[in-house]
Design an enzyme around this catalytic site. Structure first.
Site, PDB file in Angstrom:
ATOM      1  N   THR A   1       0.808  -1.302  -0.119  1.00  0.00           N
ATOM      2  CA  THR A   1       0.094  -0.072  -0.040  1.00  0.00           C
ATOM      3  C   THR A   1       0.393   1.208  -0.019  1.00  0.00           C
ATOM      4  O   THR A   1       2.274   0.862   0.379  1.00  0.00           O
ATOM      5  CB  THR A   1      -0.821  -0.147   0.929  1.00  0.00           C
ATOM      6  OG1 THR A   1       0.079   0.322   2.260  1.00  0.00           O
ATOM      7  CG2 THR A   1      -1.953  -1.078   1.764  1.00  0.00           C
TER       8      THR A   1
ATOM      9  N   TYR B   1       0.548  12.900  14.239  1.00  0.00           N
ATOM     10  CA  TYR B   1       1.365  11.664  13.295  1.00  0.00           C
ATOM     11  C   TYR B   1       1.597  10.502  14.908  1.00  0.00           C
ATOM     12  O   TYR B   1       1.634   9.501  14.392  1.00  0.00           O
ATOM     13  CB  TYR B   1       2.352  12.482  12.361  1.00  0.00           C
ATOM     14  CG  TYR B   1       3.431  11.172  11.802  1.00  0.00           C
ATOM     15  CD1 TYR B   1       2.928  10.637  10.902  1.00  0.00           C
ATOM     16  CD2 TYR B   1       4.509  10.702  12.403  1.00  0.00           C
ATOM     17  CE1 TYR B   1       3.276   9.818  10.079  1.00  0.00           C
ATOM     18  CE2 TYR B   1       5.032   9.714  11.874  1.00  0.00           C
ATOM     19  CZ  TYR B   1       4.722   8.758  10.496  1.00  0.00           C
ATOM     20  OH  TYR B   1       5.396   8.421  10.003  1.00  0.00           O
TER      21      TYR B   1
END
Length: 335
Positions: free
Chosen positions: A13, A157
């Site tokens: 991915t 993040y």
């Protein structure tokens, strides 16, 4: 026992740029068949044609991996084209640069979809596939040094990567307890020279960047990923930087707090104006087909830590030999 790379079908991915792109090219050169997924359809088509023109085998599938139905479509593509897959690489990711209190909840949730929930979806479909086939397979999750140690400015993040690390460790133990035919590896990259910063959603005045620091090439992460695809590994650190941050952060957390506070504000952005939020890749595909970014710093050619991790006994023997030589030299000088 995992298959040799040339006998594998590998799902990647986030394959249209950065680490995913470098890994796809490296895996194709080693003879692996590839199922490549990302949101950038044009980049995927160009990449698949590039691989096929060099004699490789690859298919693409446009997918927003933050959506479970899109992840299921990746599986369908792999089964339709190759009848199976042997390694699943959860690589897609996006960052947000901004003070924690400034980032909107909407943006946080969107980033979690891409950085955490995509890993959950990918892990579940891969585990189910390997169990149904009763054939060993690998799941490789791409974490971060900021999943081992929090940071300023990229707090959203870092928290998502902490969640990813916790998920990986937990599911690994559950599967090991039931003797499931699954190898799960967590890759801990240091700062990597990819378009990561260009794709990021920025609340800063200055453009996000890896600046004035040690930066590793995406090929080093690809090397770690492909080694883990053939050899069961618990963790792979890309760069001594990532390992030192993790270890020192546990041993001396308050000292590391102060170091991060003093250094990270000035080393996570460049001296040019930040791109607008509308140009980020948080809600739309980022530009593709670029492995490298626009970072400035000490750009390394490789990661010797990765190479040592691939041969731990040899590395330990060399380190012991070097230590013995230094001890003997010091003793001789002292006598």
């Amino acid at each position: 026992m995992l298959k040799p790379l040339e006998d594998q079908v590998i799902v990647i991915t986030g394959a249209s740029s950065g680490i995913g792109l470098a890994t796809a090219r490296k895996a194709a050169a080693r003879g692996a068949k590839l199922v490549l997924a990302a949101r950038n359809e044009h980049a995927l088509k160009v990449l698949v044609n590039e691989i096929k023109n060099k004699g490789g085998s690859a298919v693409w599938g446009r997918a927003d991996v933050g959506r479970e139905e899109d992840v299921n479509h990746i599986v369908e593509t792999a089964i339709r084209e190759f009848g199976r897959f042997d390694t699943w690489v959860n690589n897609a990711g996006i960052s947000i640069f901004g003070e924690a209190m400034d980032v909107s909840i909407e943006d946080m949730k969107r980033m979690y979809d891409t950085n955490f929930w995509d890993v959950v979806y990918g892990t579940r479909v891969a585990v189910r596939h390997y169990k149904e086939r009763c054939v060993p397979g690998a799941i490789i999750n791409i974490g971060s040094l900021f999943g081992d140690r929090g940071t300023v400015i990229q707090s959203t993040y870092a928290s998502a990567k902490f969640a990813l690390h916790g998920w990986t460790e937990s599911i690994r133990m559950e599967l090991e307890k039931e003797n499931a035919p699954v190898s799960i590896t967590l890759v801990h990259p240091g700062k990597i020279d990819t378009p990561y910063n260009e794709h990021a959603h920025s609340y800063l005045d200055k453009q996000p960047a890896h600046y004035m620091s040690m930066i590793y090439p995406p090929e080093a992460v690809a090397e770690a990923i492909l080694f883990a695809a053939e050899h069961p590994k618990r963790d792979m650190y890309v760069g001594s930087q990532a390992k030192l941050v993790a270890v020192f952060g546990r041993l001396a957390p308050r000292v590391m707090d102060k170091i991060m506070e003093r250094t990270m504000y000035r080393t996570q952005h460049s001296d040019r104006p930040s791109k607008s939020k509308a140009d980020s890749a948080l809600y739309q595909p980022g530009y593709g087909l670029h492995e490298r970014g626009t970072n400035k710093g000490w750009i390394r050619k490789t990661s010797w830590y990765v190479k040592m991790s691939k041969h731990p006994l040899t590395s330990a023997a060399l380190a012991a030999g070097a230590g013995a030589s230094l001890w003997a030299l010091a003793k001789r000088r002292g006598s």
